[in-house]
Structures are given as C-alpha cells and as structure tokens.
Design an enzyme around this catalytic site. Structure first.
Site, PDB file in Angstrom:
ATOM      1  N   ARG A 288      -9.671 -12.850  -2.596  1.00  0.00           N
ATOM      2  CA  ARG A 288      -8.577 -13.377  -2.841  1.00  0.00           C
ATOM      3  C   ARG A 288      -7.898 -13.585  -1.433  1.00  0.00           C
ATOM      4  O   ARG A 288      -8.080 -12.992  -0.600  1.00  0.00           O
ATOM      5  CB  ARG A 288      -7.621 -12.216  -3.754  1.00  0.00           C
ATOM      6  CG  ARG A 288      -7.326 -10.821  -2.993  1.00  0.00           C
ATOM      7  CD  ARG A 288      -5.754 -11.170  -2.495  1.00  0.00           C
ATOM      8  NE  ARG A 288      -5.406 -10.010  -1.608  1.00  0.00           N
ATOM      9  CZ  ARG A 288      -5.704  -9.801  -0.340  1.00  0.00           C
ATOM     10  NH1 ARG A 288      -6.193 -10.905   0.432  1.00  0.00           N
ATOM     11  NH2 ARG A 288      -5.188  -8.830   0.226  1.00  0.00           N
TER      12      ARG A 288
ATOM     13  N   ALA B  86     -19.285  -6.051   6.491  1.00  0.00           N
ATOM     14  CA  ALA B  86     -20.785  -5.380   6.516  1.00  0.00           C
ATOM     15  C   ALA B  86     -20.827  -4.792   7.904  1.00  0.00           C
ATOM     16  O   ALA B  86     -21.736  -3.662   7.987  1.00  0.00           O
ATOM     17  CB  ALA B  86     -21.583  -6.956   6.594  1.00  0.00           C
TER      18      ALA B  86
ATOM     19  N   SER C 211     -11.146  -0.969   4.980  1.00  0.00           N
ATOM     20  CA  SER C 211     -10.241  -1.748   4.389  1.00  0.00           C
ATOM     21  C   SER C 211     -10.843  -1.911   2.676  1.00  0.00           C
ATOM     22  O   SER C 211     -11.572  -1.175   2.226  1.00  0.00           O
ATOM     23  CB  SER C 211     -10.601  -3.361   4.612  1.00  0.00           C
ATOM     24  OG  SER C 211     -12.142  -3.754   4.336  1.00  0.00           O
ATOM     25  N   CYS C 212      -9.895  -2.543   1.970  1.00  0.00           N
ATOM     26  CA  CYS C 212      -9.939  -2.364   0.278  1.00  0.00           C
ATOM     27  C   CYS C 212     -11.519  -2.961   0.067  1.00  0.00           C
ATOM     28  O   CYS C 212     -12.407  -2.144  -0.755  1.00  0.00           O
ATOM     29  CB  CYS C 212      -8.999  -3.230  -0.380  1.00  0.00           C
ATOM     30  SG  CYS C 212      -9.059  -5.131   0.297  1.00  0.00           S
ATOM     31  N   ASN C 213     -11.973  -3.983   0.679  1.00  0.00           N
ATOM     32  CA  ASN C 213     -13.152  -4.675   0.148  1.00  0.00           C
ATOM     33  C   ASN C 213     -14.403  -3.408   0.714  1.00  0.00           C
ATOM     34  O   ASN C 213     -15.278  -3.283  -0.024  1.00  0.00           O
ATOM     35  CB  ASN C 213     -13.462  -5.828   0.997  1.00  0.00           C
ATOM     36  CG  ASN C 213     -13.189  -7.085  -0.155  1.00  0.00           C
ATOM     37  OD1 ASN C 213     -13.471  -7.001  -1.261  1.00  0.00           O
ATOM     38  ND2 ASN C 213     -12.523  -8.093   0.473  1.00  0.00           N
TER      39      ASN C 213
ATOM     40  N   GLN D 106      -7.516  -4.957  -4.713  1.00  0.00           N
ATOM     41  CA  GLN D 106      -6.983  -4.865  -3.317  1.00  0.00           C
ATOM     42  C   GLN D 106      -5.962  -3.828  -3.018  1.00  0.00           C
ATOM     43  O   GLN D 106      -5.777  -3.271  -2.041  1.00  0.00           O
ATOM     44  CB  GLN D 106      -7.301  -6.121  -2.611  1.00  0.00           C
ATOM     45  CG  GLN D 106      -5.816  -6.799  -2.972  1.00  0.00           C
ATOM     46  CD  GLN D 106      -5.765  -7.660  -4.188  1.00  0.00           C
ATOM     47  OE1 GLN D 106      -6.532  -7.483  -5.018  1.00  0.00           O
ATOM     48  NE2 GLN D 106      -4.670  -8.520  -4.347  1.00  0.00           N
TER      49      GLN D 106
ATOM     50  N   ILE E 128       0.799  -1.261   0.160  1.00  0.00           N
ATOM     51  CA  ILE E 128       0.177  -0.082   0.108  1.00  0.00           C
ATOM     52  C   ILE E 128       0.913   1.043   0.029  1.00  0.00           C
ATOM     53  O   ILE E 128       0.550   2.029  -0.745  1.00  0.00           O
ATOM     54  CB  ILE E 128      -1.081  -0.084   1.149  1.00  0.00           C
ATOM     55  CG1 ILE E 128      -1.845  -1.234   1.277  1.00  0.00           C
ATOM     56  CG2 ILE E 128      -1.805   1.322   1.135  1.00  0.00           C
ATOM     57  CD1 ILE E 128      -2.909  -1.419  -0.133  1.00  0.00           C
TER      58      ILE E 128
ATOM     59  N   GLY F  19      -5.840  -2.014   8.487  1.00  0.00           N
ATOM     60  CA  GLY F  19      -5.242  -3.143   9.172  1.00  0.00           C
ATOM     61  C   GLY F  19      -5.247  -2.786  10.735  1.00  0.00           C
ATOM     62  O   GLY F  19      -5.226  -3.584  11.499  1.00  0.00           O
TER      63      GLY F  19
END
Length: 338
Positions: A171, A196, A142-144, A302, A14, A113
């Site tokens: 992934r 979620a 986070s990326c998602n 990601q 990142i 993180g």
C-alpha cells in the site's frame, strides 16, 4: 508481582495502537503517552475523556494547553516514571530519544522506522524472542517484515525452510495520509526489498530475496511467498498450520474475503477499534505447490500488525517470561488472539 510501567512516545498511527495494546495487558500499566502537538489523534484522545495521560515532548510549547489538552507533565518526566518506553516517534527521532532513555537507564523498544543500529537486538516475538531477554534497547521489524516472519517461522518450525522468495504488493500510504499521490500507477523498488534482507537478519539460516511494488491503495499490503521446504508439505498441511496459529487468520475467497478491503471491512463489522486487525490473513485458495515448493498469499494490516510483537518485546526486555512460548501466549491472551 508489580505491574511493568510502560510509556508510549509518539501518539500517531502506531502509538495510539501501542497504547491500546499495553492498556489491555493485565500485567502491565500504561502510565502515559507523549507527543509534541495537538494533532487530530491527540484531540481525539481528549474527546474520549483522556483515558491516557498526555505528556508534552516540548513543554516550553503551550500549544497543547491552548488547544484544551490536559497535560500531565513533560516527556522527561514520563521517561523517569516508566520502566520501559515504546518509541513510535517518526523515523530518526527515536535515535535522539535514546539519549534520554540512556541517561535515566531506561529500556526502550523502537519501531521499524528506526535504523537497526539504534538497538541491541533486532526483534521478533516468534522468531528470536530469547535474544531480547533483559536487553536495554530492542527494535521491531516493519509491518510487512513482521507478518512475513510470522508465516515463514510457522513453516520453518514445522518442516524447515531452505529459502524464500517474496513479492510485496505494498500500500502506498496509510488511510488519511496526503503526502503521497500515486494514482493509476504502480511503482517498482529495486530488488531485493529490505523486508527480504530483514528476514535474513532475524532468521540468518534462511536465504530470502524479494521484489516490492507500491500500489495506489491504503488498506493493507499483500505478500506472495514461495517457500522451499526441507520436507515437502501440501495445501492441507499449510492450511492446518494457519488454522492453529494465534496470529494468523485463515480466510477463504468463497467466504467473501476477496482482498485487502475485505479484511478492513471485516474488522470494522466485528467492532474492532479503527478497523484494526492484529492477525495477518492467509488465503486457502492461494496455496499451491510448485514442484517441491509451496506458494501462498498473506494480507498485512499495516497499522496494527506490529502491536503484538511490540508487547512481546516488553516481556522479553523486562524478563517477564523467559521463552517465546510463554511470552507470546501472554500477549495473545490479553489481546484476545485465539
């Protein structure tokens, strides 16, 4: 007006992308990056002629100098010189770095993180930009979650979203990682997924639940989304929204975008560094109505998807722009997102 001085802590997957993203901003100055050792990424930076100054997190350790890496100073010196730090250290390290930032009264943006408690605001550029204004410590999703919120926020602002259910096909590791070895297996996480729950933290007015499945691939996640909307929308309406959103790339199966690998290939073929994409992709053929709900699928790159929202966080924390519209528009302009 003076440019905002930005430092990047951690020059890994990142961090190197954060550095590139900041360097592209016309109203920011990347004053340097910091790391602890001459990793492959650090050596690659030196191979490129050191376009960014390197600061040593452990100046007593001379491994970088011994590896021929030019060092411009200590991490503490980088913090002193910067107005704000983008912290992309390994999970847990950022919380320790926060003590240094606080000592010098500096602002910082932490990556997904870290635990939420590290920051004053859990931040997303589109969903809650204004909450980050003038705050000292912000934390990214986070990326998602970043990509998921982009899509849900887009629909919510247009027609209102009552609730969301998601399935994340995740992934298992980044390209080049060796520490995870799933092969010919799918691994299910306990529901609900943290993505979620994180969406509900950022957007508390939308109930969300979800399931996550780890898959033995490395190039991107795919999320399926079922949204219950306050006003019913069809395929054309959602597709038109995606076509006008600067951080969403509308794609079609019939055009050759068959899945996550197609996205990575496309990014490489158009010349993006490392095959990076800042946009999430939304497949036209995935959009279907189920009663009053709408369902669709998105791709999450990601390694690079969080970069625009990280830049947004600088803009909010440093009071560079006062609204989400103005802040995200500036980020998008400098990153070339149309």
């Amino acid at each position: 007006m003076a440019k905002v001085k930005v430092g990047v802590a951690g020059y890994g997957v990142i961090g190197q992308r954060l550095a590139d993203g900041v360097a592209a901003q016309g109203d920011m100055e990347l004053i340097g990056v910091a790391d602890v050792a001459p990793t492959l990424s650090v050596k690659a930076l030196a191979h490129r002629g050191m376009p960014y100054k390197m600061f040593n997190v452990m100046p007593e350790n001379k491994a970088m100098e011994q590896a021929g890496i030019p060092v411009s100073g200590s991490f503490e010196e980088l913090v002193q010189e910067a107005d704000i730090i983008l912290d992309s250290s390994p999970g847990g390290v950022g919380a320790k770095n926060k003590e240094l930032y606080a000592r010098y009264n500096k602002k910082a943006v932490f990556q997904g993180g870290e635990k939420n408690e590290v920051a004053d605001v859990f931040f997303h550029g589109y969903a809650n930009y204004e909450k980050g204004l003038d705050q000292q410590f912000l934390k990214l999703t986070s990326c998602n979650t970043t990509g998921l919120i982009r899509a849900v926020d887009m629909i919510d602002r247009a027609v209102g979203v009552e609730k969301v259910a998601i399935t994340i096909i995740r992934r298992v590791a980044d390209p080049g990682d060796y520490h995870r070895g799933l092969t010919n297996a799918l691994q299910l996480d306990k529901a609900p997924s943290h993505q979620a729950e994180d969406l509900m933290t950022i957007m508390p007015h939308i109930p969300c639940t979800g399931i996550l499945v780890h898959t033995p691939v490395t190039h991107g996640h795919i999320i399926t989304i079922i949204a219950s909307t306050k006003n019913k929308i069809g395929k054309k309406e959602l597709w038109d929204m995606a076509c006008t959103h600067p951080r969403i790339m509308p794609v079609r199966l019939e055009d050759g975008f068959l899945g996550n690998a197609s996205m990575f290939r496309w990014a490489r073929d158009i010349g993006n560094a490392r095959g990076d994409m800042y946009e999430i992709a939304l497949w036209e053929e995935s959009i279907v109505n189920s009663g009053d709900d709408i369902m669709f699928a998105i791709n999450i790159p990601q390694e690079s998807v969080v970069i625009p929202e990280s830049i947004d966080a600088i803009r909010a924390a440093m009071n560079m722009q006062q609204t989400r519209e103005a802040g995200t528009a500036e980020t998008n302009k400098y990153l070339g997102m149309k």
